[in-house]
Design an enzyme around this catalytic site. Structure first.
Site, PDB file in Angstrom:
ATOM      1  CE  LYS A 215      53.054 -72.929  53.388  1.00 30.87           C
ATOM      2  NZ  LYS A 215      54.249 -72.988  54.222  1.00 30.87           N
TER       3      LYS A 215
ATOM      4  CD  GLU B 210      56.166 -68.104  58.162  1.00 29.96           C
ATOM      5  OE1 GLU B 210      55.069 -68.151  58.785  1.00 29.96           O
ATOM      6  OE2 GLU B 210      56.776 -69.118  57.787  1.00 29.96           O
TER       7      GLU B 210
HETATM    8  S1  IVH Z   1      47.940 -68.567  56.782  1.00 29.68           S
HETATM    9  C1  IVH Z   1      45.302 -71.052  59.600  1.00 29.68           C
HETATM   10  N1  IVH Z   1      49.446 -67.264  55.137  1.00 29.68           N
HETATM   11  O1  IVH Z   1      52.820 -71.549  56.496  1.00 29.68           O
HETATM   12  C2  IVH Z   1      46.749 -71.071  59.296  1.00 29.68           C
HETATM   13  N2  IVH Z   1      50.451 -68.956  56.465  1.00 29.68           N
HETATM   14  O2  IVH Z   1      52.196 -74.362  56.310  1.00 29.68           O
HETATM   15  C3  IVH Z   1      47.190 -69.711  58.970  1.00 29.68           C
HETATM   16  N3  IVH Z   1      52.861 -69.200  56.120  1.00 29.68           N
HETATM   17  O3  IVH Z   1      51.974 -71.945  59.874  1.00 29.68           O
HETATM   18  C4  IVH Z   1      48.313 -69.705  58.048  1.00 29.68           C
HETATM   19  N4  IVH Z   1      53.048 -67.612  54.629  1.00 29.68           N
HETATM   20  O4  IVH Z   1      53.772 -70.212  59.268  1.00 29.68           O
HETATM   21  C5  IVH Z   1      49.393 -68.236  56.066  1.00 29.68           C
HETATM   22  N5  IVH Z   1      50.666 -65.996  53.643  1.00 29.68           N
HETATM   23  C6  IVH Z   1      50.610 -66.958  54.577  1.00 29.68           C
HETATM   24  C7  IVH Z   1      51.760 -67.673  54.972  1.00 29.68           C
HETATM   25  C8  IVH Z   1      51.634 -68.680  55.925  1.00 29.68           C
HETATM   26  C9  IVH Z   1      53.692 -68.534  55.329  1.00 29.68           C
HETATM   27  C10 IVH Z   1      53.260 -70.314  57.001  1.00 29.68           C
HETATM   28  C11 IVH Z   1      52.690 -70.217  58.384  1.00 29.68           C
HETATM   29  C12 IVH Z   1      51.871 -71.472  58.578  1.00 29.68           C
HETATM   30  C13 IVH Z   1      52.522 -72.383  57.593  1.00 29.68           C
HETATM   31  C14 IVH Z   1      51.574 -73.490  57.191  1.00 29.68           C
END
Ligand code: IVH
Length: 670
Positions: free
Chosen positions: A116, A174
């Site tokens: 993440k 991101e």
């Molecule tokens: S999937 C349906 N994958 O975390 C939502 N998000 O806390 C799709 N983020 O808004 C998000 N790494 O900005 C996804 N590998 C990853 C991610 C990620 C960072 C962030 C993203 C999201 C936030 C949610």
């Protein structure tokens, strides 16, 4: 009771709203992520129990904050969602159980796990392969048009590669700043007397929302995709397949995607947590997604988050607390460093009550004063740091900390070196603090390795003036020590025995133990290899010292300065006279054999013929670097019985693995 709940809900809503504003609009949070998550969870729990008191504009009902003016607004045709969170293995298992329940499946569902990334979400729209628009998330429905800025990010293609891309493709991912580039950029900004950033996430957010694209172009931003927005045709049947398709269009995708079942994913999580510091960018957890897109669709969404994905957050790394006092600590070389004493705060799994302030420049830069509310950050094994002071919350007039004019321990005058931003006690070995630090260093495991002589005993020995220099340790007798508090005759003998056994050492360890300024283990090893023995080194002129690897004019002058001090030379003569000695295998290696230069070795499990320390020393003497963890940089792993995680990792990475017998064979040739 119920009106109390109503009031509490209202207060939480106001508090969270303020934190949202500080974080999303001002890029200047006043509490840590973990503390924020706790507030939100508390609110969700109360709203679940008392739905009648849920406020229509509660922060739980939306994703982020309103965009700041300055950029044109963009409506996301497919909303940019948020993720649900889990914080521990039980919650993770509950998430998997809910998914499998809904899917009506008993078999293990294939999941995709990704780091993440700790940056900010971006949507990039390509039409007929051309980048036409890029927007921030904003509140999930409406974001800001940052196309001009995004065009300056070099890793984002302006035109997609190949010709098999869909007519319309919205890529979600991101924007981040890598740790090294963040540090370098902050240094640059500091040199220009401009505002620096607190952490890479804030730097990425602040840079992307800069109104002048020319400035954005100078900011080292990166982008990694993790999903899709609006598209004219599907790119695959699975999330991982979609990521591969994006890769083929030259779009950088989130590295480190692992496909696995839920029980394997638990291991992936702990590995990721353990290795987070080795990654070039900051991550704050792992995102787990159901890999199959058809299943994703069946699972659908709840409120603003998908049911098919969840963030498994790492323990918080930042938290706010109060600074109680700033203490002055005198180090081994006399450097006086300010240390922050904090109201204890639970952070990243441990209770933190001290933080480093580096030097007085840092104190001035932060403008930190006793009583301030501060934000503390703990990353990996490093000493916690104060990253920001909430000066706006300072409620009374407190004077700034002044530079000390005398040593807080021995009252000798201090010397200031403006270039180094260091204040130093001029007392040398007269200063008991310096004496203690030097002796602690001398006996430490990686120096003379005198087990049993700890800080407490050293303090006593220094207090009684029995030990002034390291050589005095070798003059101690069991009879003398027995007179001390809580020291039986057996312990006294053990201490003397430990001191005596330390006499047999290596030249490199001996040099390191002397505690010459800027001579760390690596430099000590280089010096030991370059000079046959101590006599030559003591008299070596600057030019000769500077021929040694890693030794520049500054380090060379520190070495010279050390050996020019009469009492330092006397201590060395004393130590040798009292029996400290080393074998010379390090300095006379056949140079044809020392072919481990440039290699990185790791030792794990038990060895029988020597300790891991000894093996490390021998490998280092042959030019190898010996480190503690396996990575893609590792050349060879030596694995003995009992090897665990490191061995698994080496196998996964295809690192060469040898056993003790092979190690001995290799060392024998030398
Ligand atoms: S999937 C349906 N994958 O975390 C939502 N998000 O806390 C799709 N983020 O808004 C998000 N790494 O900005 C996804 N590998 C990853 C991610 C990620 C960072 C962030 C993203 C999201 C936030 C949610």
């Amino acid at each position: 009771m119920t009106t109390a709940a109503k009031t509490e809900i209202h207060q939480l809503v106001r508090e969270i709203r303020l934190h949202d504003y500080n974080y999303h609009v001002l890029d200047s949070p006043t509490i840590g992520d973990g503390q924020y998550d706790q507030l939100v969870r508390k609110l969700i729990a109360l709203e679940t129990d008392f739905p009648e008191y849920r406020e229509p504009n509660s922060p739980t009902q939306r994703v982020g904050a309103k965009p700041e003016s300055g950029f044109e607004e963009v409506t996301h045709r497919v909303p940019m969602l948020s993720l649900g969170n889990v914080f521990d293995v039980d919650e993770f298992r509950q998430f998997v159980a809910r998914v499998e329940d809904r899917l009506g499946k008993v078999d293990a569902t294939v999941l995709a796990a990704e780091p993440k990334l700790d940056g900010l979400a971006l949507s990039i729209r390509y039409e007929y392969g051309e980048l036409v628009m890029a927007a921030t998330r904003g509140d999930g429905q409406t974001g800001e048009n940052v196309t001009q800025n995004v065009r300056t990010i070099r890793s984002i293609p302006l035109t997609l590669k190949g010709d098999s891309f869909p007519d319309l493709l919205e890529v979600r991912g991101e924007v981040i700043m890598k740790k090294q580039e963040f540090t370098a950029m902050n240094k640059r900004l500091q040199g220009l007397s401009e505002k620096t950033f607190v952490n890479p996430r804030n730097a990425a957010a602040g840079s992307l929302r800069q109104l002048d694209p020319k400035i954005v172009a100078t900011r080292p931003l990166s982008f990694f995709a993790y999903g899709l927005g609006e598209i004219s045709e599907p790119l695959g049947n699975t999330h991982s397949g979609v990521m591969d398709a994006l890769k083929a269009f030259a779009i950088p995708v989130n590295p480190g995607l692992v496909k696995a079942t839920s029980d394997q994913i638990e291991r992936v999580y702990s590995d990721l947590l353990a290795n987070r510091d080795q990654l070039p960018y900051e991550i704050d957890g792992m995102v787990v997604k159901v890999d199959d897109l058809e299943m994703q669709e069946m699972l659908g969404f709840v409120a603003r988050a998908p049911r098919f994905a969840s963030a498994w957050k790492f323990p918080a790394q930042e938290a706010s607390t109060r600074l109680i006092a700033i203490d002055m600590q005198v180090g081994r070389t006399g450097a006086i460093t300010p240390v922050a004493r904090l109201e204890p705060v639970f952070l990243g799994g441990v209770t933190v009550s001290n933080a480093t302030l580096h030097n007085f420049d840092e104190v001035a830069r932060l403008d930190v004063r006793p009583g301030d509310q501060v934000m503390v950050r703990r990353a990996g094994d490093v000493i916690p740091q104060i990253i920001r002071v909430m000066t706006e919350r300072r409620d009374r007039q407190i004077d700034p900390i002044e530079l000390p004019t005398e040593c807080p321990v021995c009252q000798s005058p201090v010397e200031c070196n403006i270039d180094e931003a260091v204040v130093r006690c001029s007392g040398g070995l007269i200063c008991k603090a310096q004496r203690l630090e030097r002796l602690k260093h001398f006996v430490s495991r990686r120096a003379m390795d005198i087990d049993g002589v700890g800080e407490r005993l050293l303090e006593t020995l220094i207090g009684r003036e029995w030990v002034k220099t390291p050589a005095d340790l070798y003059r101690l007798s069991a009879e003398l020590l027995e007179g001390l508090d809580r020291m039986g005759s057996k312990s006294a003998q053990n201490v003397v025995q430990a001191i005596t056994s330390s006499k047999a050492t290596t030249f490199a360890r001996f040099l390191y133990a002397l505690g010459i300024r800027d001579v760390g283990e690596a430099t000590a090893r280089n010096l030991a290899q370059a000079f046959n023995d101590i006599d030559q080194l003591i008299d070596a002129p600057l030019e000769e010292l500077m021929e040694v690897d890693d030794v520049g004019p500054v380090v060379a002058s520190h070495i010279r300065a050390f050996f020019e001090v009469k009492c330092n030379r006397e201590v060395i003569v004393d130590l040798v006279t009292l029996g400290v000695h080393w074998s010379v295998y390090e300095s006379n290696i056949d140079s044809n054999c020392s072919d481990l230069v440039g290699q990185t070795w790791v030792l794990t499990g038990a060895l029988t013929s020597m300790t891991r320390e000894e093996a490390s020393d021998k490998l280092r003497a042959l030019g190898a670097k010996v480190v503690g963890s396996v990575s893609t940089q590792t050349t060879v792993l030596v694995a003995g019985p009992g090897a665990g995680g490191k061995l698994d990792k080496a196998e996964t990475l295809g690192v060469e693995i040898i056993d003790e017998a092979a190690l001995l064979e290799l060392l024998e040739c030398r």
